[in-house]
Design a protein around this motif. Structure first.
Motif, mmCIF file in Angstrom:
data_model
loop_
_atom_site.group_PDB
_atom_site.id
_atom_site.type_symbol
_atom_site.label_atom_id
_atom_site.label_comp_id
_atom_site.label_asym_id
_atom_site.label_seq_id
_atom_site.Cartn_x
_atom_site.Cartn_y
_atom_site.Cartn_z
ATOM 1 N N GLY A 328 9.561 6.703 6.750
ATOM 2 C CA GLY A 328 9.529 7.719 7.785
ATOM 3 C C GLY A 328 8.458 8.766 7.585
ATOM 4 N N ARG A 329 7.798 8.734 6.450
ATOM 5 C CA ARG A 329 6.732 9.702 6.187
ATOM 6 C C ARG A 329 5.361 9.071 6.498
ATOM 7 N N ALA A 330 4.270 9.824 6.208
ATOM 8 C CA ALA A 330 2.895 9.361 6.424
ATOM 9 C C ALA A 330 2.192 9.189 5.088
ATOM 10 N N VAL A 331 1.223 8.279 5.058
ATOM 11 C CA VAL A 331 0.440 8.034 3.860
ATOM 12 C C VAL A 331 -1.018 7.840 4.276
ATOM 13 N N THR A 332 -1.938 8.255 3.402
ATOM 14 C CA THR A 332 -3.371 8.138 3.664
ATOM 15 C C THR A 332 -4.007 7.273 2.590
ATOM 16 N N ASN A 372 -19.558 8.819 3.601
ATOM 17 C CA ASN A 372 -19.285 7.641 2.783
ATOM 18 C C ASN A 372 -17.800 7.450 2.493
ATOM 19 N N VAL A 373 -16.945 8.221 3.133
ATOM 20 C CA VAL A 373 -15.510 8.145 2.877
ATOM 21 C C VAL A 373 -14.797 7.679 4.142
ATOM 22 N N SER A 374 -13.995 6.620 4.010
ATOM 23 C CA SER A 374 -13.198 6.109 5.111
ATOM 24 C C SER A 374 -11.717 6.317 4.792
ATOM 25 N N THR A 375 -10.971 6.789 5.765
ATOM 26 C CA THR A 375 -9.537 7.048 5.585
ATOM 27 C C THR A 375 -8.737 6.228 6.586
ATOM 28 N N PHE A 376 -7.587 5.769 6.113
ATOM 29 C CA PHE A 376 -6.675 4.979 6.930
ATOM 30 C C PHE A 376 -5.301 5.627 6.817
ATOM 31 N N VAL A 377 -4.817 6.220 7.907
ATOM 32 C CA VAL A 377 -3.560 6.962 7.910
ATOM 33 C C VAL A 377 -2.503 6.109 8.627
ATOM 34 N N ILE A 378 -1.343 5.961 7.931
ATOM 35 C CA ILE A 378 -0.197 5.245 8.504
ATOM 36 C C ILE A 378 0.915 6.261 8.736
ATOM 37 N N GLN A 379 1.348 6.410 9.963
ATOM 38 C CA GLN A 379 2.423 7.325 10.311
ATOM 39 C C GLN A 379 3.756 6.566 10.322
ATOM 40 N N ASN A 380 4.839 7.303 9.946
ATOM 41 C CA ASN A 380 6.201 6.751 10.022
ATOM 42 C C ASN A 380 6.296 5.410 9.275
ATOM 43 N N CYS A 381 6.089 5.484 7.965
ATOM 44 C CA CYS A 381 6.062 4.277 7.137
ATOM 45 C C CYS A 381 7.358 3.470 7.284
ATOM 46 N N SER A 382 7.179 2.167 7.314
ATOM 47 C CA SER A 382 8.313 1.238 7.375
ATOM 48 C C SER A 382 8.185 0.235 6.240
ATOM 49 N N ARG A 383 9.293 0.026 5.544
ATOM 50 C CA ARG A 383 9.243 -0.870 4.394
ATOM 51 C C ARG A 383 9.049 -2.312 4.819
ATOM 52 N N SER A 384 9.595 -2.681 5.918
ATOM 53 C CA SER A 384 9.536 -4.084 6.330
ATOM 54 C C SER A 384 8.172 -4.466 6.903
ATOM 55 N N THR A 385 7.479 -3.516 7.517
ATOM 56 C CA THR A 385 6.217 -3.854 8.195
ATOM 57 C C THR A 385 4.986 -3.320 7.495
ATOM 58 N N ASP A 386 5.100 -2.263 6.708
ATOM 59 C CA ASP A 386 3.914 -1.616 6.139
ATOM 60 C C ASP A 386 3.719 -1.895 4.659
ATOM 61 N N GLU A 387 4.745 -2.251 3.936
ATOM 62 C CA GLU A 387 4.592 -2.462 2.502
ATOM 63 C C GLU A 387 3.787 -3.737 2.242
ATOM 64 N N TYR A 404 -8.705 -4.314 -2.897
ATOM 65 C CA TYR A 404 -7.298 -4.431 -2.493
ATOM 66 C C TYR A 404 -6.546 -3.170 -2.913
ATOM 67 N N ILE A 405 -5.695 -2.695 -2.013
ATOM 68 C CA ILE A 405 -4.862 -1.513 -2.254
ATOM 69 C C ILE A 405 -3.418 -1.893 -1.920
ATOM 70 N N HIS A 406 -2.500 -1.660 -2.889
ATOM 71 C CA HIS A 406 -1.102 -2.011 -2.676
ATOM 72 C C HIS A 406 -0.316 -0.769 -2.277
ATOM 73 N N LEU A 407 0.426 -0.921 -1.180
ATOM 74 C CA LEU A 407 1.247 0.179 -0.674
ATOM 75 C C LEU A 407 2.718 -0.132 -0.904
ATOM 76 N N THR A 408 3.401 0.807 -1.571
ATOM 77 C CA THR A 408 4.836 0.689 -1.830
ATOM 78 C C THR A 408 5.584 1.702 -0.970
ATOM 79 N N VAL A 409 6.591 1.214 -0.236
ATOM 80 C CA VAL A 409 7.391 2.083 0.633
ATOM 81 C C VAL A 409 8.784 2.194 0.030
#
Length: 517
Positions: A328-332, A372-387, A404-409
């Motif tokens: 339910g939170r946001a991550v960058t 030279n910096v790129s950001t990717f913001v995910i709103q309302n994190c979901s474990r089933s779809t975003d992890e 590769y970047i691993h996201l844990t929800v």
């Protein structure tokens, strides 16, 4: 010749005429090389003879007479039996002429002053130091000193002036003098003095004017070195364009691109536009750390070559390999480009679902790049779809790099409750500590002797060996030990009773005598 005849007919005129009892006087101006007619004023039908003199009739012989006296110079002739006609005027013909009419009763004199105007001729312009181009245009080096000189020959002395006509500006008069030469100097020559310089020489009598124009260009080299950079080709993302720019000079410099590792130093096909040249190397030359050099030269500094070099570099990116987000939170997610020439384009991909599809901004996702910096913001994190794993991809015409970047929800943790529990436990510990301290009293303090009064302080007693034996015997008595115990919890010497029981071996006489040395 026709021009001269027309000018003679146009400029032969009488400027002034004065009439008197004895005769008249007239000023006539003729053009050298032309013809002039001197008219005898007031010539009447009663005149028997008309005579012409070069000067005063009393001092000079007759030049021409209507009664048949012919001059020695065939250029002189009579018109209408009265007017003197001169052809092919020369400067030496300039003098006073007198016309004498011989009447029945008296002689009538008419004086004419003839002025012969010549020139201006041989107008010459000198501008130095300059260099002449094939089309006749002159050019000089900027910030230098330039000398301008104009000369002309004229009779009488001409009026010479310099006019300046800058490109795109109004006409400007520089200088004007009465003489056969007009000169001036320009210091610290700047581009604003580029234009047409015209020298005009005018005859003050005839009004004839001759002009001569010279176009002057002011050249100056670029003030700095060339600048080079690489960009991705606009036609294909897999190609590159090499840019080389050397501004600030006039005329535009000559630029060329070469492969630094090519021993033949062949030029790369390029397109030039003003002070910029753009080259497109072959795909076989697009290698990591491949170098290209731009060479430049200017017409004022042919020997002083200038150059700049560019190097193709594969992209290199860095990022945090692991990121976490609460449900339910946001991550960058951040991806930084630390190397790459031409600059690489950063894109974001999802490793599991649609691995080849670029993630675009929209909905819960927001992708942006600042430098030279790129950001990717995910709103309302979901474990089933975003992890899972995400891919940061950076690619240019040289190479493609992926990270590769691993996201844990995870579920959110009640941090406030944990912190409150810890604070309560600390407060309870502090209260228990102070309670024990207050209950134990002075015995709890290792330095409790500091609380004793002055009367219970230890006293150092000096004694002889015999007195020490007596004290040793008394120490074996239990009653003596009880007397040694005090309320402070340790034994001290029984000072009062001890002094009472041990006799003093010092006599009053010795006390009064005091110490001896």
């Amino acid at each position: 010749m026709a021009r001269r005849l027309f000018a003679a007919l146009r400029f032969v005129f009488a400027l002034c005429a004065f009439k008197g009892a004895a005769g008249t006087e007239t000023l006539v101006i003729g053009i050298a090389g032309g013809d002039v007619t001197l008219t005898c004023q007031n010539a009447s039908q009663r005149a028997l003879v008309v005579e012409w003199f070069q000067g005063d009739p009393d001092t000079t012989p007759v030049l021409f007479s209507s009664d048949g006296t012919l001059p020695a110079d065939a250029r002189f002739s009579l018109i209408g039996n009265a007017s003197l006609h001169i052809t092919g005027l020369r400067p030496q013909d300039e003098r006073n002429y007198t016309c004498k009419e011989v009447l029945n009763e008296t002689d009538h004199l008419h004086r004419i002053q003839l002025l012969v105007a010549s020139g201006p001729d041989k107008v010459n312009v000198q501008i130095h130091p300059t260099t002449v181009l094939p089309n006749g245009t002159l050019y000089a080096k900027g910030r230098g000193i330039l000398n301008f000189t104009c000369t002309a020959i004229s009779q009488p002395v001409p009026t010479i002036k310099w006019d300046f006509d800058p490109s795109g500006s109004s006409h400007e008069l520089f200088t004007e003098v009465n003489g056969s030469q007009n000169s001036f100097i320009l210091y610290n020559l700047s581009p604003r003095y580029q234009g047409n310089y015209t020298c005009s020489a005018k005859n003050p009598l005839s009004g004839f004017q001759e002009t001569l124009t010279r176009e002057l260009l002011v050249y100056y080299p670029p003030p700095s070195l060339p600048k080079c950079w690489v960009e991705t080709s606009t036609e294909s993302s897999k190609g590159v364009q090499l840019f080389c720019q050397w501004p600030g000079g006039y005329p535009h410099p000559t630029l060329s691109w070469r492969d630094k590792e090519d021993p033949s130093l062949r030029e790369i096909n390029a397109t030039s536009l003003a002070d910029t040249i753009v080259a497109t190397p072959n795909s076989s030359q697009l290698l990591h750390k491949k170098e290209f050099t731009c060479h430049g030269s200017h017409v004022l500094e042919q020997e002083a070559k200038a150059s700049c070099t560019v190097q193709l570099v594969a992209p290199m990116i860095i990022s945090d390999p692991v990121r976490s987000c609460f449900v339910g939170r946001a991550v960058t997610l951040t991806c930084r480009l630390i190397a790459g020439n031409p600059p690489a384009r950063i894109t974001w991909l999802r490793n599991i679902s649609q691995p080849e599809t670029e993630i675009q901004s929209g909905g819960r996702f927001h992708v942006s790049q600042d430098g030279n910096v790129s950001t990717f913001v995910i709103q309302n994190c979901s474990r089933s779809t975003d992890e899972g794993y995400y891919v940061c991809k950076a690619g240019n015409s040289v190479e493609l790099r992926e990270l590769y970047i691993h996201l844990t929800v995870t579920e959110p943790v009640n941090i406030g409750g944990i912190v409150g529990t810890i604070v309560v436990l600390l407060l309870l510990g502090i209260l228990v500590f102070f309670g024990v301290f207050l209950y134990a009293g002075p015995r709890f303090c290792p330095k409790g002797t500091l609380l004793r009064t002055r009367d219970t302080s230890d006293i150092l007693v000096l004694m002889d060996s015999e007195d020490e034996d007596v004290l040793t015997e008394a120490a074996g008595d239990p009653a003596w030990h009880k007397a040694m115990v005090r309320a402070n919890g340790h034994a001290t010497w029984p000072t009062e009773s001890f002094h009472a029981e041990i006799p003093s071996e010092i006599s009053p006489e010795e006390k009064e005598a005091g110490p001896t040395t």
